[in-house]
Design an enzyme around this catalytic site. Structure first.
Site, PDB file in Angstrom:
ATOM      1  N   ASP A  29      28.730 -10.611  28.647  1.00 21.57           N
ATOM      2  CA  ASP A  29      28.442  -9.261  29.150  1.00 21.57           C
ATOM      3  C   ASP A  29      28.840  -9.127  30.623  1.00 21.57           C
ATOM      4  O   ASP A  29      28.820 -10.108  31.374  1.00 21.57           O
ATOM      5  CB  ASP A  29      26.945  -8.963  28.969  1.00 21.57           C
ATOM      6  CG  ASP A  29      26.649  -7.463  29.073  1.00 21.57           C
ATOM      7  OD1 ASP A  29      27.590  -6.653  28.931  1.00 21.57           O
ATOM      8  OD2 ASP A  29      25.480  -7.110  29.297  1.00 21.57           O
ATOM      9  N   ASN A  31      31.746  -7.180  31.721  1.00 19.50           N
ATOM     10  CA  ASN A  31      33.169  -6.903  31.967  1.00 19.50           C
ATOM     11  C   ASN A  31      33.371  -5.579  32.700  1.00 19.50           C
ATOM     12  O   ASN A  31      34.173  -5.498  33.637  1.00 19.50           O
ATOM     13  CB  ASN A  31      33.932  -6.823  30.634  1.00 19.50           C
ATOM     14  CG  ASN A  31      33.982  -8.151  29.913  1.00 19.50           C
ATOM     15  OD1 ASN A  31      33.644  -9.178  30.481  1.00 19.50           O
ATOM     16  ND2 ASN A  31      34.405  -8.124  28.664  1.00 19.50           N
ATOM     17  N   ARG A  33      31.281  -3.839  34.593  1.00 23.12           N
ATOM     18  CA  ARG A  33      30.799  -3.859  35.980  1.00 23.12           C
ATOM     19  C   ARG A  33      31.715  -4.682  36.871  1.00 23.12           C
ATOM     20  O   ARG A  33      31.929  -4.357  38.042  1.00 23.12           O
ATOM     21  CB  ARG A  33      29.347  -4.368  36.023  1.00 23.12           C
ATOM     22  CG  ARG A  33      28.341  -3.283  35.658  1.00 23.12           C
ATOM     23  CD  ARG A  33      27.002  -3.857  35.316  1.00 23.12           C
ATOM     24  NE  ARG A  33      27.039  -4.520  34.007  1.00 23.12           N
ATOM     25  CZ  ARG A  33      26.150  -5.417  33.607  1.00 23.12           C
ATOM     26  NH1 ARG A  33      25.176  -5.778  34.423  1.00 23.12           N
ATOM     27  NH2 ARG A  33      26.239  -5.942  32.410  1.00 23.12           N
ATOM     28  N   TRP A  34      32.275  -5.746  36.333  1.00 23.94           N
ATOM     29  CA  TRP A  34      33.222  -6.572  37.095  1.00 23.94           C
ATOM     30  C   TRP A  34      34.409  -5.712  37.531  1.00 23.94           C
ATOM     31  O   TRP A  34      34.838  -5.764  38.685  1.00 23.94           O
ATOM     32  CB  TRP A  34      33.691  -7.749  36.228  1.00 23.94           C
ATOM     33  CG  TRP A  34      34.640  -8.676  36.919  1.00 23.94           C
ATOM     34  CD1 TRP A  34      34.326  -9.788  37.641  1.00 23.94           C
ATOM     35  CD2 TRP A  34      36.077  -8.558  36.956  1.00 23.94           C
ATOM     36  NE1 TRP A  34      35.465 -10.376  38.132  1.00 23.94           N
ATOM     37  CE2 TRP A  34      36.554  -9.644  37.725  1.00 23.94           C
ATOM     38  CE3 TRP A  34      36.995  -7.663  36.422  1.00 23.94           C
ATOM     39  CZ2 TRP A  34      37.909  -9.854  37.967  1.00 23.94           C
ATOM     40  CZ3 TRP A  34      38.349  -7.863  36.660  1.00 23.94           C
ATOM     41  CH2 TRP A  34      38.795  -8.951  37.431  1.00 23.94           C
ATOM     42  N   HIS A  46      37.676  -6.275  30.476  1.00 22.02           N
ATOM     43  CA  HIS A  46      37.797  -6.893  29.142  1.00 22.02           C
ATOM     44  C   HIS A  46      38.993  -7.850  29.102  1.00 22.02           C
ATOM     45  O   HIS A  46      38.909  -8.940  28.540  1.00 22.02           O
ATOM     46  CB  HIS A  46      37.965  -5.823  28.065  1.00 22.02           C
ATOM     47  CG  HIS A  46      36.793  -4.886  27.948  1.00 22.02           C
ATOM     48  ND1 HIS A  46      35.492  -5.343  27.995  1.00 22.02           N
ATOM     49  CD2 HIS A  46      36.721  -3.538  27.777  1.00 22.02           C
ATOM     50  CE1 HIS A  46      34.674  -4.292  27.862  1.00 22.02           C
ATOM     51  NE2 HIS A  46      35.386  -3.199  27.737  1.00 22.02           N
ATOM     52  N   SER A  74      29.625  -5.622  19.238  1.00 18.54           N
ATOM     53  CA  SER A  74      28.395  -5.463  18.455  1.00 18.54           C
ATOM     54  C   SER A  74      28.505  -4.262  17.522  1.00 18.54           C
ATOM     55  O   SER A  74      29.363  -3.378  17.718  1.00 18.54           O
ATOM     56  CB  SER A  74      27.191  -5.283  19.382  1.00 18.54           C
ATOM     57  OG  SER A  74      27.163  -3.974  19.905  1.00 18.54           O
ATOM     58  N   ARG A  80      30.656   3.500  22.055  1.00 17.04           N
ATOM     59  CA  ARG A  80      31.405   3.634  23.325  1.00 17.04           C
ATOM     60  C   ARG A  80      32.529   4.660  23.191  1.00 17.04           C
ATOM     61  O   ARG A  80      32.911   5.017  22.078  1.00 17.04           O
ATOM     62  CB  ARG A  80      31.982   2.260  23.692  1.00 17.04           C
ATOM     63  CG  ARG A  80      30.884   1.285  24.032  1.00 17.04           C
ATOM     64  CD  ARG A  80      31.408   0.049  24.692  1.00 17.04           C
ATOM     65  NE  ARG A  80      30.279  -0.793  25.050  1.00 17.04           N
ATOM     66  CZ  ARG A  80      30.332  -1.781  25.923  1.00 17.04           C
ATOM     67  NH1 ARG A  80      31.467  -2.078  26.517  1.00 17.04           N
ATOM     68  NH2 ARG A  80      29.255  -2.481  26.206  1.00 17.04           N
ATOM     69  N   LEU A 140      36.115 -28.421  17.051  1.00 17.86           N
ATOM     70  CA  LEU A 140      35.206 -27.375  17.535  1.00 17.86           C
ATOM     71  C   LEU A 140      35.343 -26.185  16.591  1.00 17.86           C
ATOM     72  O   LEU A 140      36.456 -25.818  16.226  1.00 17.86           O
ATOM     73  CB  LEU A 140      35.611 -26.955  18.958  1.00 17.86           C
ATOM     74  CG  LEU A 140      34.932 -25.710  19.538  1.00 17.86           C
ATOM     75  CD1 LEU A 140      33.467 -25.987  19.895  1.00 17.86           C
ATOM     76  CD2 LEU A 140      35.657 -25.219  20.786  1.00 17.86           C
ATOM     77  N   ARG A 194      23.465 -15.561  28.186  1.00 16.20           N
ATOM     78  CA  ARG A 194      23.894 -14.170  28.373  1.00 16.20           C
ATOM     79  C   ARG A 194      24.294 -13.989  29.821  1.00 16.20           C
ATOM     80  O   ARG A 194      23.476 -14.211  30.726  1.00 16.20           O
ATOM     81  CB  ARG A 194      22.810 -13.163  28.012  1.00 16.20           C
ATOM     82  CG  ARG A 194      23.329 -11.723  28.187  1.00 16.20           C
ATOM     83  CD  ARG A 194      22.430 -10.656  27.660  1.00 16.20           C
ATOM     84  NE  ARG A 194      23.127  -9.361  27.729  1.00 16.20           N
ATOM     85  CZ  ARG A 194      22.971  -8.358  26.879  1.00 16.20           C
ATOM     86  NH1 ARG A 194      22.133  -8.487  25.886  1.00 16.20           N
ATOM     87  NH2 ARG A 194      23.652  -7.235  27.013  1.00 16.20           N
TER      88      ARG A 194
HETATM   89  C1  IPE Z   1      26.260  -6.860  23.945  1.00 12.28           C
HETATM   90  O1  IPE Z   1      26.635  -6.267  25.144  1.00 12.28           O
HETATM   91  C2  IPE Z   1      27.412  -6.917  23.008  1.00 12.28           C
HETATM   92  C3  IPE Z   1      28.540  -7.753  23.409  1.00 12.28           C
HETATM   93  C4  IPE Z   1      28.660  -8.484  24.464  1.00 12.28           C
HETATM   94  C5  IPE Z   1      29.634  -7.758  22.474  1.00 12.28           C
HETATM   95  P1  IPE Z   1      26.330  -4.728  25.435  1.00 12.28           P
HETATM   96  O2  IPE Z   1      26.806  -4.474  26.815  1.00 12.28           O
HETATM   97  O3  IPE Z   1      26.915  -3.871  24.366  1.00 12.28           O
HETATM   98  O4  IPE Z   1      24.737  -4.676  25.335  1.00 12.28           O
HETATM   99  P2  IPE Z   1      23.722  -3.566  25.819  1.00 12.28           P
HETATM  100  O5  IPE Z   1      24.213  -2.259  25.263  1.00 12.28           O
HETATM  101  O6  IPE Z   1      23.748  -3.552  27.315  1.00 12.28           O
HETATM  102  O7  IPE Z   1      22.409  -4.002  25.283  1.00 12.28           O
HETATM  103  C1  IPE Z   2      30.835  -6.894  27.505  1.00 11.07           C
HETATM  104  O1  IPE Z   2      31.010  -6.248  28.719  1.00 11.07           O
HETATM  105  C2  IPE Z   2      31.983  -6.646  26.550  1.00 11.07           C
HETATM  106  C3  IPE Z   2      31.631  -5.868  25.359  1.00 11.07           C
HETATM  107  C4  IPE Z   2      30.466  -5.397  25.074  1.00 11.07           C
HETATM  108  C5  IPE Z   2      32.716  -5.607  24.431  1.00 11.07           C
HETATM  109  P1  IPE Z   2      30.565  -4.749  28.912  1.00 11.07           P
HETATM  110  O2  IPE Z   2      31.723  -3.872  28.533  1.00 11.07           O
HETATM  111  O3  IPE Z   2      29.316  -4.468  28.183  1.00 11.07           O
HETATM  112  O4  IPE Z   2      30.355  -4.681  30.472  1.00 11.07           O
HETATM  113  P2  IPE Z   2      29.188  -3.927  31.244  1.00 11.07           P
HETATM  114  O5  IPE Z   2      27.895  -4.397  30.665  1.00 11.07           O
HETATM  115  O6  IPE Z   2      29.403  -2.472  31.026  1.00 11.07           O
HETATM  116  O7  IPE Z   2      29.384  -4.340  32.668  1.00 11.07           O
HETATM  117 MG    MG Z   3      27.362  -4.586  28.689  1.00 11.63          MG
END
Ligand code: IPE
Ligand code: IPE
Ligand code: MG
Length: 264
Positions: A29, A31, A33-34, A46, A74, A80, A140, A194
């Site tokens: 998690d 990506n 915000r980065w 991503h 997920s 999204r 693996l 996480r």
């Molecule tokens: C969880 O991350 C799903 C994946 C990393 C694939 P999310 O960014 O979707 O989770 P929430 O919505 O903040 O709980």
């Molecule tokens: C996780 O990063 C990747 C996926 C859920 C596919 P996010 O896209 O959720 O990144 P944040 O949480 O918005 O920073």
């Molecule tokens: Mg996220």
């Protein structure tokens, strides 16, 4: 048809635990915000996240981790913006195309778990081909959870169990369900990581995390490096995995699986 699994549930027998986790499960998690911090579009995060995947796979191989399970998409991520979803699908396809030969050369078995019925046919075909290509590898097992949800997993397992064994209705046990779960081929995760600062499970492996050690870090996934990975492993090493027993019992416990109710 009946299903069997070589791995028992951690609530029924005590798994053997060493210094190195056999199975690591990661919610990748942070990506978006980065990227935002760098004034880049979310999808740049991503893209960069794929590089972290490569590094973490290598780190797992180097340390002798046997199973690595990564949450890539997920069942809730369809909510999204449509452009982000289609970018993620394209990135999954391109990454598979580019990486599968290298995974195979490194003795890595690739598996994808989740409800693939919503994916485009070319992506599903590539997933199946990649799984077949790598099916005899044993160094693996890399599992990508795509359109995966912990509740989906439990429900698909329940439905398949009921169809296979209607005669047992009303008397199903944990052992009956476990072999139908998407990750039946793997022991339950020893370590869950996480990244990205959130402290929640977001419908990842609900059944399988019953006795998993949890590690949360603020590091955003694209910035998760070998030092961050080492910190997670170090933190795991210092945990006392009691599985319901007392600390005193662990001192005398033999390092073999103990059946439920036996004195350790
Ligand atoms: C969880 O991350 C799903 C994946 C990393 C694939 P999310 O960014 O979707 O989770 P929430 O919505 O903040 O709980
Ligand atoms: C996780 O990063 C990747 C996926 C859920 C596919 P996010 O896209 O959720 O990144 P944040 O949480 O918005 O920073
Ligand atoms: Mg996220």
């Amino acid at each position: 048809m009946s299903q069997t699994s070589q791995f028992a549930s951690s609530t029924r027998t005590i798994p053997q635990a060493g210094d190195v986790p056999r199975h690591i499960a990661i919610i990748m998690d942070g990506n978006g915000r980065w990227a935002k911090k760098r004034f880049l579009p979310r999808v740049a995060g991503h893209k960069r996240g794929v590089e972290t995947v490569r590094k973490v796979v290598r780190a797992c191989m180097d340390r002798g981790v046997e199973y690595l399970t990564l949450f890539a998409f997920s069942s809730e991520n369809w909510r999204r913006p449509v452009e982000e979803v289609s970018f993620l699908m394209g990135l999954f396809l391109r990454s598979l195309e580019q990486e599968v030969a290298r995974l195979n050369e490194n003795g890595i078995r690739l598996r994808v778990v989740g409800d693939l019925s919503r994916f485009d046919a070319p992506l599903v075909a590539l997933i199946r081909r990649s799984e077949q290509l790598t099916e005899n590898n044993a160094r693996l097992t890399l599992t990508i959870a795509a359109n995966y949800g912990g509740r989906w997993d439990i429900m698909q397992a329940v439905n398949r169990l009921i169809v296979a064994h209607p005669e047992k209705a009303g008397h199903y046990q944990e052992e009956d369900l476990a072999p139908w779960l998407a990750l039946a081929y793997a022991p339950e995760p020893d370590l869950f990581i996480r990244t990205g600062g959130e402290q929640r499970v977001s419908n990842f492996l609900l059944w399988q995390l019953a006795y998993t050690e949890l590690h949360f870090t603020d590091v955003l996934w694209p910035a998760f490096d070998s030092a961050s990975f080492q910190r997670a492993i170090d933190s795991y090493r210092h945990r006392e995995r009691r599985f319901g027993r007392t600390s005193e019992q662990l001192v005398v416990a033999a390092p073999v699986s103990q059946a439920d109710g036996e004195n350790a």
